[in-house]
Design a protein around this motif. Structure first.
Motif, PDB file in Angstrom:
ATOM      1  N   VAL A   6     -17.340 -79.131 -14.389  1.00  0.00           N
ATOM      2  CA  VAL A   6     -17.360 -80.612 -14.369  1.00  0.00           C
ATOM      3  C   VAL A   6     -18.213 -81.102 -13.256  1.00  0.00           C
ATOM      4  N   LEU A   9     -16.237 -87.237 -11.909  1.00  0.00           N
ATOM      5  CA  LEU A   9     -15.282 -88.150 -12.678  1.00  0.00           C
ATOM      6  C   LEU A   9     -15.916 -89.347 -12.879  1.00  0.00           C
ATOM      7  N   ASN A  88     -13.537 -86.486 -17.251  1.00  0.00           N
ATOM      8  CA  ASN A  88     -14.368 -85.265 -16.867  1.00  0.00           C
ATOM      9  C   ASN A  88     -15.780 -85.114 -17.524  1.00  0.00           C
ATOM     10  N   VAL A 149     -13.191 -78.376 -18.831  1.00  0.00           N
ATOM     11  CA  VAL A 149     -13.023 -77.502 -17.782  1.00  0.00           C
ATOM     12  C   VAL A 149     -12.769 -76.157 -17.961  1.00  0.00           C
ATOM     13  N   THR A 169     -10.494 -77.447  -8.090  1.00  0.00           N
ATOM     14  CA  THR A 169     -10.252 -77.908  -9.526  1.00  0.00           C
ATOM     15  C   THR A 169      -9.239 -78.924  -9.674  1.00  0.00           C
ATOM     16  N   THR A 173     -11.245 -82.545 -10.995  1.00  0.00           N
ATOM     17  CA  THR A 173     -11.100 -83.047 -12.279  1.00  0.00           C
ATOM     18  C   THR A 173     -10.055 -83.796 -12.637  1.00  0.00           C
TER      19      THR A 173
END
Length: 203
Positions: A6, A9, A88, A149, A169, A173
């Protein structure tokens, strides 16, 4: 083609519904820059959509616009999005870029549901309920894309699988904000699909 890494955001700024279709306006983060062109493929929660408009914003980010049809809304969680929700974002893989995740097509196979979240210090083990038609294509230590992801499968059963999420992560994300019962987009490894079809033809 994507990698499941990713880039940032995005934030849903506007939803325009027309019949069975959805026009989605998302503000991309400043960190993604302005390298967007009409016609580009962009993954939204792992779902590949075509960019139809883009505009610079005062915030420094970009307003990017895509459209999702009935088929996409039925088979993904995009229809559940509301203004203010995070998504994402990942732009399509460049041919000369490093492949840090795994090959992700952006073609969602189905929607899973978060069944359990277990915290172990700064890490989280997350278990998902999924259709058997999807878990059949998963293997332990294999790859799975969850909301776009790229993750490694830890355990897999007939109707569920689990992954371990590192702090990075969780911070970078939408998975860090997910709760039990939330729906997530799932894309299994394309290699498993081809193997399954080849074996079925030999029966």
């Amino acid at each position: 083609m994507f990698t499941g890494l990713v880039e940032g955001l995005g934030v849903v700024r506007r939803l325009e519904r027309g019949g069975e279709d959805l026009r989605l306006v998302v503000e991309s983060p400043v960190s993604m820059g302005n390298d967007f062109s009409i016609g580009d493929s962009v993954a939204f929660n792992g779902c590949c959509l075509t960019l139809v408009e883009h505009h610079a914003m005062d915030s420094g980010g970009m307003s990017i616009v895509v459209e999702a049809g009935a088929e996409t809304l039925q088979k993904t969680n995009l229809g559940d999005l509301e203004v203010g929700h995070a998504v994402n974002l990942e732009r399509a893989l460049k041919a000369d870029a490093r492949l840090g995740g795994h090959f992700v097509q952006g073609h969602i196979d189905g929607v899973g549901t978060i069944q359990k979240i277990e915290r172990h210090g700064e890490w989280i083990d997350m278990t998902f309920k999924a259709a058997e038609s999807l878990t059949q294509l998963m293997v332990e230590k294999g790859s799975i894309a969850v909301d776009g992801v790229s993750l490694t499968v830890v355990n897999v059963d007939a109707d569920s699988f689990s992954v371990a999420l590192i702090p990075h992560t969780l911070e970078e994300t939408t998975l860090g904000d997910r709760k039990v019962g939330d729906a997530v987009n799932l894309e299994t490894d394309v290699l498993g699909k081809y193997v399954q079809k080849l074996l079925a033809q030999r029966v």
